[in-house]
Design a protein around this motif. Structure first.
Motif, mmCIF file in Angstrom:
data_model
loop_
_atom_site.group_PDB
_atom_site.id
_atom_site.type_symbol
_atom_site.label_atom_id
_atom_site.label_comp_id
_atom_site.label_asym_id
_atom_site.label_seq_id
_atom_site.Cartn_x
_atom_site.Cartn_y
_atom_site.Cartn_z
ATOM 1 N N ASN A 217 0.841 -1.204 0.000
ATOM 2 C CA ASN A 217 0.000 0.000 0.000
ATOM 3 C C ASN A 217 0.869 1.245 0.000
ATOM 4 O O ASN A 217 0.600 2.207 -0.723
ATOM 5 N N VAL A 221 0.901 4.251 -2.692
ATOM 6 C CA VAL A 221 0.651 5.650 -2.297
ATOM 7 C C VAL A 221 1.830 6.537 -2.717
ATOM 8 O O VAL A 221 1.636 7.665 -3.166
ATOM 9 N N LEU A 224 1.703 8.276 -6.012
ATOM 10 C CA LEU A 224 0.902 9.497 -6.200
ATOM 11 C C LEU A 224 1.775 10.741 -6.211
ATOM 12 O O LEU A 224 1.271 11.844 -6.367
ATOM 13 N N LEU A 232 -1.878 12.056 2.124
ATOM 14 C CA LEU A 232 -2.585 10.890 2.647
ATOM 15 C C LEU A 232 -1.945 10.391 3.945
ATOM 16 O O LEU A 232 -2.267 9.309 4.430
ATOM 17 N N GLY A 233 -1.028 11.162 4.494
ATOM 18 C CA GLY A 233 -0.491 10.834 5.810
ATOM 19 C C GLY A 233 0.736 9.944 5.773
ATOM 20 O O GLY A 233 1.155 9.435 6.803
ATOM 21 N N LEU A 234 1.310 9.736 4.578
ATOM 22 C CA LEU A 234 2.496 8.882 4.496
ATOM 23 C C LEU A 234 3.743 9.687 4.855
ATOM 24 O O LEU A 234 3.942 10.782 4.335
ATOM 25 N N HIS B 97 -7.141 4.219 -1.737
ATOM 26 C CA HIS B 97 -6.025 4.808 -0.993
ATOM 27 C C HIS B 97 -6.428 6.110 -0.297
ATOM 28 O O HIS B 97 -5.686 6.609 0.540
ATOM 29 N N GLY B 98 -7.603 6.654 -0.627
ATOM 30 C CA GLY B 98 -8.140 7.738 0.172
ATOM 31 C C GLY B 98 -8.341 7.294 1.619
ATOM 32 O O GLY B 98 -8.381 8.111 2.533
ATOM 33 N N PHE B 100 -6.169 5.497 3.146
ATOM 34 C CA PHE B 100 -4.832 5.174 3.685
ATOM 35 C C PHE B 100 -4.600 5.739 5.093
ATOM 36 O O PHE B 100 -4.013 5.059 5.934
ATOM 37 N N PRO B 101 -5.074 6.967 5.392
ATOM 38 C CA PRO B 101 -4.838 7.491 6.749
ATOM 39 C C PRO B 101 -5.517 6.657 7.837
ATOM 40 O O PRO B 101 -5.184 6.817 9.011
ATOM 41 N N LEU B 103 -5.667 3.286 7.702
ATOM 42 C CA LEU B 103 -5.184 1.912 7.575
ATOM 43 C C LEU B 103 -4.476 1.472 8.857
ATOM 44 O O LEU B 103 -3.610 2.156 9.364
ATOM 45 N N GLN B 153 -11.591 9.953 1.678
ATOM 46 C CA GLN B 153 -10.755 10.309 2.825
ATOM 47 C C GLN B 153 -11.610 10.857 3.967
ATOM 48 O O GLN B 153 -11.204 10.792 5.134
#
Lengths: 339, 255
Positions: A217, A221, A224, A232-234, B97-98, B100-101, B103, B153
């Motif tokens: 995942n 991500v 992107l 997205l917080g990565l 993947h929206g 993803f936060p 997960l 999200q």
């Protein structure tokens, strides 16, 4: 729509099965064929007799074929996955462990170890990892620090590659006893895989593959782009470094066993991307399977073509892989292109 | 309410935002206007944590956004970038993947994530394209897929950076209707936008930036009446009454 969705899903399952079957087949033929051929009966007999048995079949199987087949399966999987990860992290389809100097870094470390008399074991694996990791971080940090374009990253990698290769060559000039094995090492060779080399490398490869399988995942991500992934917080910096570290561990372990196999890490991920799309959660396991099967099949061929002599596996890989790769590229033109 | 107070921010070695004050209310569209390079994108990226806050505060309700870990911040604020990659993903995977936060472990999306993604794709009319790779979509479809990701999200704050730039007129209007729907559902919508007509037409509140500072925030009427808009852009802004309300447009200053 429904139909095309199920069809594409079925195609993807079919690809998994086909690759699994091919990999299994190449492993079994790899155990059977070679300078002395074993029958399936010999194979099962030797397997049942165990490592302690002193029959010729058991000795051939356990001490010549088994480490070699395991070594080729694992290094194929490792290099293909390493390539897919590096391409993903650098978002650059031209990158691979051999192109950007990761293999060369590991190669330098292994050559230096050989000059120092270390031929296997954990120290060799550690050194190979350190060499690979230093190379990949140098390229990656250089790219970020100087805001290099994708093309420049590749050029930096190529420069890194020659520099590290030059160091390796210098060592072989200064320490001629190392040069004897150097030829096989340069194009890739599984004839020198023994358990002391195999076991630490196998442990590193299996562990790295396991960790990478939980990071698909994150890899997707990352694709992107920097801002998109962060939004997205990565934690992009940490994840990139972790992934490159794992890619270096894979490439380093493969090089410590087999030398500089160059083609797998670039070609296998590309071919599979064209066949099944670029989603990491599918691409990574497919790369592991296909890389393992391809390298093992090539190694078996290399032992059979001129038996009882060996033809270097790196040459076989290029002869088989390159035309196939070109075929897929031409057929898949305009599909999932990524420069 | 989103409150930005005395915010300084920018890139390593370069301060872009200087002492910015801004508010955005829930249920409203706040349009951020200003010439190229005035710091609109930088402001959005700093609010959602892509760029670091050098000084000042960003609060959403009672929460200090600058104190949140990145993952939790992404559960409060979504950001849609101006220029985007076309990753090798299917629409469904992108939208998923929206989530993803949110997960957790094991690293797999749960049923509720899948449902949120499907709802978002339905909302944006891309459910039928779920299995299609992004690379095979038109620009408008791809934009809709990206917005579906932002919807999935599920954040209180939605930051959109020049979302209409690459869209044809009908897609632009469709997008502005969507921004209105988002605001009506109770979100804070903060929109960086170049098109003055669209901005003044659609916004509940308009904020004007110049050289990294916020020079004025008010209703579109107020901003229009202030004359500052004309000063900042060095144009003449006019309006005509249409059956749908005021329509604003910019023309060159007479010599």
């Amino acid at each position: 729509m429904r139909n095309s969705t199920t069809r594409s899903r079925r195609n993807k399952v079919a690809l998994y099965f086909a690759l699994s079957a091919l990999t299994l087949l190449s492993a079994v033929t790899g155990l059977l064929l070679g300078a002395a051929e074993l029958s399936l009966g010999d194979l099962f007999g030797a397997l049942r007799a165990g490592m302690g048995s002193r029959t010729p079949e058991a000795l051939i199987l356990w001490y010549a074929r088994m480490p070699r087949v395991l070594g080729s399966l694992l290094s194929g999987a490792a290099l293909a996955v390493s390539g897919a990860v590096i391409q993903g992290v650098l978002s650059n389809g031209l990158a691979s462990p051999s192109v950007i100097g990761v293999n060369a870094g590991a190669g330098l470390a292994v050559t230096a170890c050989a000059a120092a008399g270390v031929m296997g074991g954990w120290r060799l694996s550690l050194a190979a990892f350190a060499g690979a990791f230093a190379a990949v971080m140098a390229v990656s940090l250089g790219a970020r620090r100087f805001g290099a374009s994708r093309g420049t990253v590749i050029l930096m990698g190529v420069a890194m590659n020659s520099l590290l290769g030059a160091f390796s060559d210098a060592i072989t000039v200064l320490a001629p006893e190392v040069a004897v094995q150097r030829n096989g090492f340069r194009i890739g060779d599984f004839s020198a895989v023994t358990y002391p080399k195999l076991i630490p490398a196998a442990a590193v490869i299996l562990l790295s593959l396991l960790i990478i399988s939980t990071l698909t995942n994150e890899l997707e991500v990352l694709s992107l782009g920097e801002d998109g992934a962060r939004a997205l917080g990565l934690n992009t910096g940490a994840v990139r470094t972790l992934l490159l570290m794992l890619a270096a561990a894979l490439a380093g372990a493969a090089v410590s066993m087999a030398g500089l196999l160059s083609f797998v890490g670039l070609m296998v991920p590309h071919a599979l991307r064209l066949l099944s799309g670029g989603e990491a959660r599918r691409l990574i396991p497919l790369c592991a399977l296909a890389g393992a099967g391809f390298v093992t099949a090539c190694d078996t061929l290399s032992r059979v073509i001129l038996a009882p002599y060996e033809f270097p596996v790196g040459i076989v890989m290029a002869f088989l892989g390159a035309p196939f790769f070109l075929f897929i590229l031409i057929r898949g033109k305009g599909g999932h292109g990524r420069a | 309410m989103l409150e930005v107070t005395g915010l300084y921010g920018g890139y390593p070695g370069k301060i872009v935002l200087r002492d910015v004050y801004l508010t955005a209310r829930a249920g409203e569209i706040t349009a951020l206007m200003g010439p190229n390079g005035c710091g609109k994108s930088t402001l959005l990226k700093t609010i959602c944590g892509i760029l670091p806050v050098k000084a000042g505060r960003v609060t959403l309700g009672n929460t200090d956004l600058t104190a949140l870990p990145r993952r939790e911040l992404s559960q409060r604020a979504a950001y849609l970038a101006q220029s985007r990659e076309t990753p090798e993903l299917t629409v469904e995977r992108l939208v998923l993947h929206g989530r993803f936060p949110y997960l957790g472990y094991p690293r797999r999306y749960r049923r509720e994530d899948l449902e949120a993604a499907r709802r978002a794709m339905g909302e944006m009319g891309v459910l039928g394209l779920a299995a299609t790779p992004l690379g095979q979509l038109s620009g408008g479809q791809r934009q809709n897929a990206y917005i579906a990701m932002v919807l999935a999200q599920d954040t209180d704050l939605v930051l959109l950076d020049e979302p209409t730039t690459y869209l044809d007129v009908s897609c632009q209007l469709q997008f502005l209707r969507l921004a209105r729907r988002l605001a009506d559902s109770g979100k804070h919508v903060l929109l960086a936008i170049h098109d003055l007509s669209h901005a003044l037409k659609v916004a509940d509140s308009a904020a004007l930036m110049r050289d990294g500072a916020l020079v004025l925030q008010g209703t579109p009427e107020e901003v229009f009446a202030s004359g500052v808009l004309e000063d900042v852009f060095n144009v003449r802004v006019m309006r005509v009454e249409t059956p749908g309300g005021w329509y604003y447009f910019a023309v060159e200053l007479e010599a």
